[in-house]
Design an enzyme around this catalytic site. Structure first.
Site, PDB file in Angstrom:
ATOM      1  N   HIS A   1      -2.636   2.944  -9.320  1.00 21.54           N
ATOM      2  CA  HIS A   1      -1.619   2.198  -8.568  1.00 21.54           C
ATOM      3  C   HIS A   1      -0.286   2.236  -9.324  1.00 21.54           C
ATOM      4  O   HIS A   1      -0.253   2.022 -10.530  1.00 21.54           O
ATOM      5  CB  HIS A   1      -2.105   0.758  -8.404  1.00 21.54           C
ATOM      6  CG  HIS A   1      -1.377  -0.020  -7.355  1.00 21.54           C
ATOM      7  ND1 HIS A   1      -0.053  -0.381  -7.495  1.00 21.54           N
ATOM      8  CD2 HIS A   1      -1.783  -0.501  -6.154  1.00 21.54           C
ATOM      9  CE1 HIS A   1       0.317  -1.063  -6.416  1.00 21.54           C
ATOM     10  NE2 HIS A   1      -0.711  -1.153  -5.585  1.00 21.54           N
ATOM     11  N   PRO A   2       0.820   2.506  -8.602  1.00 18.76           N
ATOM     12  CA  PRO A   2       2.120   2.623  -9.283  1.00 18.76           C
ATOM     13  C   PRO A   2       2.651   1.292  -9.816  1.00 18.76           C
ATOM     14  O   PRO A   2       3.537   1.286 -10.671  1.00 18.76           O
ATOM     15  CB  PRO A   2       3.041   3.156  -8.172  1.00 18.76           C
ATOM     16  CG  PRO A   2       2.415   2.681  -6.900  1.00 18.76           C
ATOM     17  CD  PRO A   2       0.927   2.711  -7.155  1.00 18.76           C
ATOM     18  N   GLY A   3       2.097   0.204  -9.345  1.00 17.28           N
ATOM     19  CA  GLY A   3       2.679  -1.099  -9.680  1.00 17.28           C
ATOM     20  C   GLY A   3       2.224  -1.700 -10.996  1.00 17.28           C
ATOM     21  O   GLY A   3       2.844  -2.651 -11.483  1.00 17.28           O
ATOM     22  N   TYR A   4       1.158  -1.180 -11.574  1.00 16.69           N
ATOM     23  CA  TYR A   4       0.553  -1.895 -12.715  1.00 16.69           C
ATOM     24  C   TYR A   4       0.253  -1.012 -13.922  1.00 16.69           C
ATOM     25  O   TYR A   4      -0.311  -1.480 -14.898  1.00 16.69           O
ATOM     26  CB  TYR A   4      -0.772  -2.544 -12.265  1.00 16.69           C
ATOM     27  CG  TYR A   4      -0.605  -3.438 -11.052  1.00 16.69           C
ATOM     28  CD1 TYR A   4      -0.207  -4.768 -11.205  1.00 16.69           C
ATOM     29  CD2 TYR A   4      -0.822  -2.959  -9.773  1.00 16.69           C
ATOM     30  CE1 TYR A   4      -0.036  -5.593 -10.110  1.00 16.69           C
ATOM     31  CE2 TYR A   4      -0.654  -3.763  -8.651  1.00 16.69           C
ATOM     32  CZ  TYR A   4      -0.260  -5.080  -8.824  1.00 16.69           C
ATOM     33  OH  TYR A   4      -0.080  -5.881  -7.734  1.00 16.69           O
TER      34      TYR A   4
ATOM     35  N   LYS B   1       0.126  -1.507  15.619  1.00 21.37           N
ATOM     36  CA  LYS B   1       1.477  -0.946  15.437  1.00 21.37           C
ATOM     37  C   LYS B   1       1.517   0.220  14.441  1.00 21.37           C
ATOM     38  O   LYS B   1       2.475   0.969  14.400  1.00 21.37           O
ATOM     39  CB  LYS B   1       2.421  -2.060  14.934  1.00 21.37           C
ATOM     40  CG  LYS B   1       2.542  -3.244  15.885  1.00 21.37           C
ATOM     41  CD  LYS B   1       3.823  -3.184  16.694  1.00 21.37           C
ATOM     42  CE  LYS B   1       3.921  -4.256  17.762  1.00 21.37           C
ATOM     43  NZ  LYS B   1       4.030  -5.614  17.195  1.00 21.37           N
TER      44      LYS B   1
ATOM     45  N   GLU C   1      -9.643  -2.901  -1.544  1.00 23.03           N
ATOM     46  CA  GLU C   1      -9.067  -2.408  -2.803  1.00 23.03           C
ATOM     47  C   GLU C   1      -9.763  -3.072  -3.998  1.00 23.03           C
ATOM     48  O   GLU C   1     -10.002  -2.437  -5.032  1.00 23.03           O
ATOM     49  CB  GLU C   1      -7.558  -2.665  -2.852  1.00 23.03           C
ATOM     50  CG  GLU C   1      -6.877  -2.109  -4.090  1.00 23.03           C
ATOM     51  CD  GLU C   1      -5.356  -2.177  -3.981  1.00 23.03           C
ATOM     52  OE1 GLU C   1      -4.744  -1.157  -3.605  1.00 23.03           O
ATOM     53  OE2 GLU C   1      -4.783  -3.262  -4.269  1.00 23.03           O
TER      54      GLU C   1
ATOM     55  N   VAL D   1      -4.264   1.611  13.491  1.00 22.87           N
ATOM     56  CA  VAL D   1      -4.659   0.594  14.466  1.00 22.87           C
ATOM     57  C   VAL D   1      -3.455  -0.297  14.752  1.00 22.87           C
ATOM     58  O   VAL D   1      -2.709  -0.651  13.832  1.00 22.87           O
ATOM     59  CB  VAL D   1      -5.846  -0.233  13.916  1.00 22.87           C
ATOM     60  CG1 VAL D   1      -6.208  -1.380  14.858  1.00 22.87           C
ATOM     61  CG2 VAL D   1      -7.055   0.664  13.675  1.00 22.87           C
TER      62      VAL D   1
ATOM     63  N   VAL E   1      -2.039   5.270   6.203  1.00 23.83           N
ATOM     64  CA  VAL E   1      -1.167   5.981   7.140  1.00 23.83           C
ATOM     65  C   VAL E   1       0.318   5.666   6.916  1.00 23.83           C
ATOM     66  O   VAL E   1       1.193   6.459   7.295  1.00 23.83           O
ATOM     67  CB  VAL E   1      -1.557   5.662   8.599  1.00 23.83           C
ATOM     68  CG1 VAL E   1      -1.122   4.247   9.000  1.00 23.83           C
ATOM     69  CG2 VAL E   1      -0.979   6.683   9.557  1.00 23.83           C
ATOM     70  N   ASP E   2       0.595   4.533   6.279  1.00 23.38           N
ATOM     71  CA  ASP E   2       1.994   4.109   6.125  1.00 23.38           C
ATOM     72  C   ASP E   2       2.630   4.826   4.929  1.00 23.38           C
ATOM     73  O   ASP E   2       3.237   4.213   4.058  1.00 23.38           O
ATOM     74  CB  ASP E   2       2.070   2.586   5.946  1.00 23.38           C
ATOM     75  CG  ASP E   2       1.317   2.099   4.728  1.00 23.38           C
ATOM     76  OD1 ASP E   2       0.372   2.789   4.283  1.00 23.38           O
ATOM     77  OD2 ASP E   2       1.695   1.031   4.196  1.00 23.38           O
TER      78      ASP E   2
HETATM   79  C1  5GW Z   1      -2.289  -5.033   9.478  1.00 26.86           C
HETATM   80  C2  5GW Z   1      -1.958  -6.262   8.905  1.00 26.86           C
HETATM   81  C3  5GW Z   1      -2.232  -6.515   7.608  1.00 26.86           C
HETATM   82  C4  5GW Z   1      -2.845  -5.529   6.856  1.00 26.86           C
HETATM   83  C5  5GW Z   1      -3.172  -4.296   7.411  1.00 26.86           C
HETATM   84  C6  5GW Z   1      -2.910  -4.069   8.743  1.00 26.86           C
HETATM   85  C7  5GW Z   1      -3.251  -2.788   9.346  1.00 26.86           C
HETATM   86  C8  5GW Z   1      -3.683  -1.738   8.541  1.00 26.86           C
HETATM   87  C9  5GW Z   1      -3.130  -2.527  10.744  1.00 26.86           C
HETATM   88  O1  5GW Z   1      -2.758  -3.388  11.573  1.00 26.86           O
HETATM   89  N1  5GW Z   1      -3.439  -1.282  11.237  1.00 26.86           N
HETATM   90  C10 5GW Z   1      -3.866  -0.295  10.404  1.00 26.86           C
HETATM   91  O2  5GW Z   1      -4.108   0.835  10.871  1.00 26.86           O
HETATM   92  N2  5GW Z   1      -4.021  -0.522   9.055  1.00 26.86           N
HETATM   93  C11 5GW Z   1      -4.530   0.571   8.196  1.00 26.86           C
HETATM   94  O3  5GW Z   1      -4.911   0.058   6.931  1.00 26.86           O
HETATM   95  C12 5GW Z   1      -3.453   1.621   7.934  1.00 26.86           C
HETATM   96  O4  5GW Z   1      -4.041   2.882   7.737  1.00 26.86           O
HETATM   97  C13 5GW Z   1      -2.847   1.119   6.652  1.00 26.86           C
HETATM   98  O5  5GW Z   1      -2.117   2.117   5.962  1.00 26.86           O
HETATM   99  C14 5GW Z   1      -4.089   0.640   5.911  1.00 26.86           C
HETATM  100  C15 5GW Z   1      -3.831  -0.395   4.796  1.00 26.86           C
HETATM  101  O6  5GW Z   1      -2.936  -1.409   5.221  1.00 26.86           O
HETATM  102  P1  5GW Z   1      -1.453  -1.501   4.630  1.00 26.86           P
HETATM  103  O7  5GW Z   1      -0.926  -0.105   4.506  1.00 26.86           O
HETATM  104  O8  5GW Z   1      -0.652  -2.429   5.462  1.00 26.86           O
HETATM  105  O9  5GW Z   1      -1.686  -2.101   3.197  1.00 26.86           O
HETATM  106  P2  5GW Z   1      -0.675  -1.967   1.958  1.00 26.86           P
HETATM  107  O10 5GW Z   1      -1.398  -2.633   0.826  1.00 26.86           O
HETATM  108  O11 5GW Z   1      -0.441  -0.506   1.684  1.00 26.86           O
HETATM  109  O12 5GW Z   1       0.609  -2.649   2.335  1.00 26.86           O
HETATM  110 MN    MN Z   2      -0.371   1.151   2.854  1.00 33.62          MN
END
Ligand code: 5GW
Ligand code: MN
Length: 320
Positions: free
Chosen positions: A199-202, A91, A269, A89, A178-179
């Site tokens: 989780h790899p961090g803990y 960016k 989470e 969703v 997705v990231d």
């Molecule tokens: C945007 C801002 C803050 C947190 C999440 C988002 C976000 C997450 C977004 O704008 N669009 C989106 O598609 N996501 C989905 O939620 C993605 O699949 C993303 O991989 C997942 C979890 O958010 P992440 O990856 O930013 O969280 P962390 O804990 O892996 O950094």
């Molecule tokens: Mn992520």
């Protein structure tokens, strides 16, 4: 119960209603080909630097603890299907290309895989050539300015996807961030009823340091002296029925908290971690299955299979 397209897979799910709580007894019948020759297993030699079983006797999957060729040859004749959900969703659509391309190289190669991409920009989903037996479906979701909403809706969308599209069509499902990118095999060794990733961090820390939700008012609360591991919100899965139960429960707890103005420390989470404390995963994947690119590899991690990319938060997130 006969699974959708499983010809030989006999999965016996005996459900019983016992004093209001549902009890699931599950048994997988694993049939190996007579012809396969492979390294003799041992119960006295093997990895000694990691623990490969939980106190409730679920396997913890580490490189060197399983035989991928044997496992594939057991699951192959069962003709199983694996669904994958991934949210992109705003960016985050920029991460899709690498995610999808690397999945083609490493994720359940040779099996039926159906990727469901949830996005607010269907036209930006890249065309990635997929092998036979693999397909992609784009599902439109409304864009959201508040990232808490994106996070909140993931469990709801997983729940409804399973109810409306997957029943009797897929056997297992994995829900992934997705990231991230695949770097090594992720396959049949990860299959089980309820699957969580550490989780790899803990994972070397005392549980008192785990970032669980610590306010008893929240339905994601995990108290002092409680909690087994800290699990990732970015990867979980298992049998459809199990993941449906998880998504439904986390969604309803998330929404009930929200009604009272509570948002758990790490959103879904935190709810996932609460769920897995009560509903023990039947298989636990080691941090090989969700590493973080910025983190140097620890010696017990022989292979990084899936890893979160380093992201520029200011650039990709709507309103932090
Ligand atoms: C945007 C801002 C803050 C947190 C999440 C988002 C976000 C997450 C977004 O704008 N669009 C989106 O598609 N996501 C989905 O939620 C993605 O699949 C993303 O991989 C997942 C979890 O958010 P992440 O990856 O930013 O969280 P962390 O804990 O892996 O950094
Ligand atoms: Mn992520």
């Amino acid at each position: 119960m006969q699974l959708s397209n499983g010809k030989t897979l006999t999965l016996i799910l005996l459900s019983a209603l016992l004093l209001g709580s549902e009890v699931h007894i599950e048994s997988h019948h694993l049939v190996a080909p007579d012809s396969l020759q492979y390294k003799q297993p041992s119960i006295v030699s093997g990895r000694t630097d990691v623990v490969a079983v939980t106190p409730w006797l679920a396997p913890v999957v580490w490189e060197g603890t399983f035989n991928p060729v044997l496992l594939d040859s057991i699951y192959k004749p069962q003709n199983i299907s694996i669904a994958v959900t991934v949210f992109a969703v705003g960016k985050y659509v920029m991460f899709l290309k690498d995610f999808l391309e690397t999945a083609e190289q490493h994720f359940f190669i040779g099996f039926n895989v159906h990727v469901y991409v949830f996005t607010d920009q269907p036209t930006k989903v890249p065309q990635v050539k997929m092998a036979a037996g693999r397909q992609l479906t784009v599902c439109s979701v409304p864009s959201s300015k508040r990232w808490q909403e994106i996070s909140a809706r993931r469990m709801e969308l997983i729940q409804t996807l399973i109810e409306e599209k997957l029943q009797n069509r897929n056997d297992f499902i994995f829900c992934l961030d997705v990231d991230s990118k695949f770097h090594g095999r992720w396959g049949t060794e990860s299959l089980s009823g309820l699957v969580a990733v550490i989780h790899p961090g803990y994972y070397r820390d005392d549980r008192s340091r785990f970032p669980y939700e610590r306010r008893p008012e929240s339905r994601a609360y995990v108290g002092p002296g409680q909690g087994d591991f800290y699990y990732c919100g970015g990867a979980f899965g298992g049998l459809l029925q199990e993941v449906h139960q998880l998504a439904k429960t986390c969604r309803s707890n998330f929404e009930a908290d929200a009604k009272e103005g509570i948002e758990a420390a790490w959103q879904e989470e935190s709810h996932l971690n609460r769920y897995m404390w009560i509903n023990k995963p039947s298989k636990v994947l080691s941090p090989e299955y969700l590493w973080q690119d910025f983190k140097p590899r620890n010696p017990e991690v022989y292979i990084v299979r899936f890893s979160g990319v380093v992201k520029n938060y200011a650039e990709i997130r709507p309103n932090v």
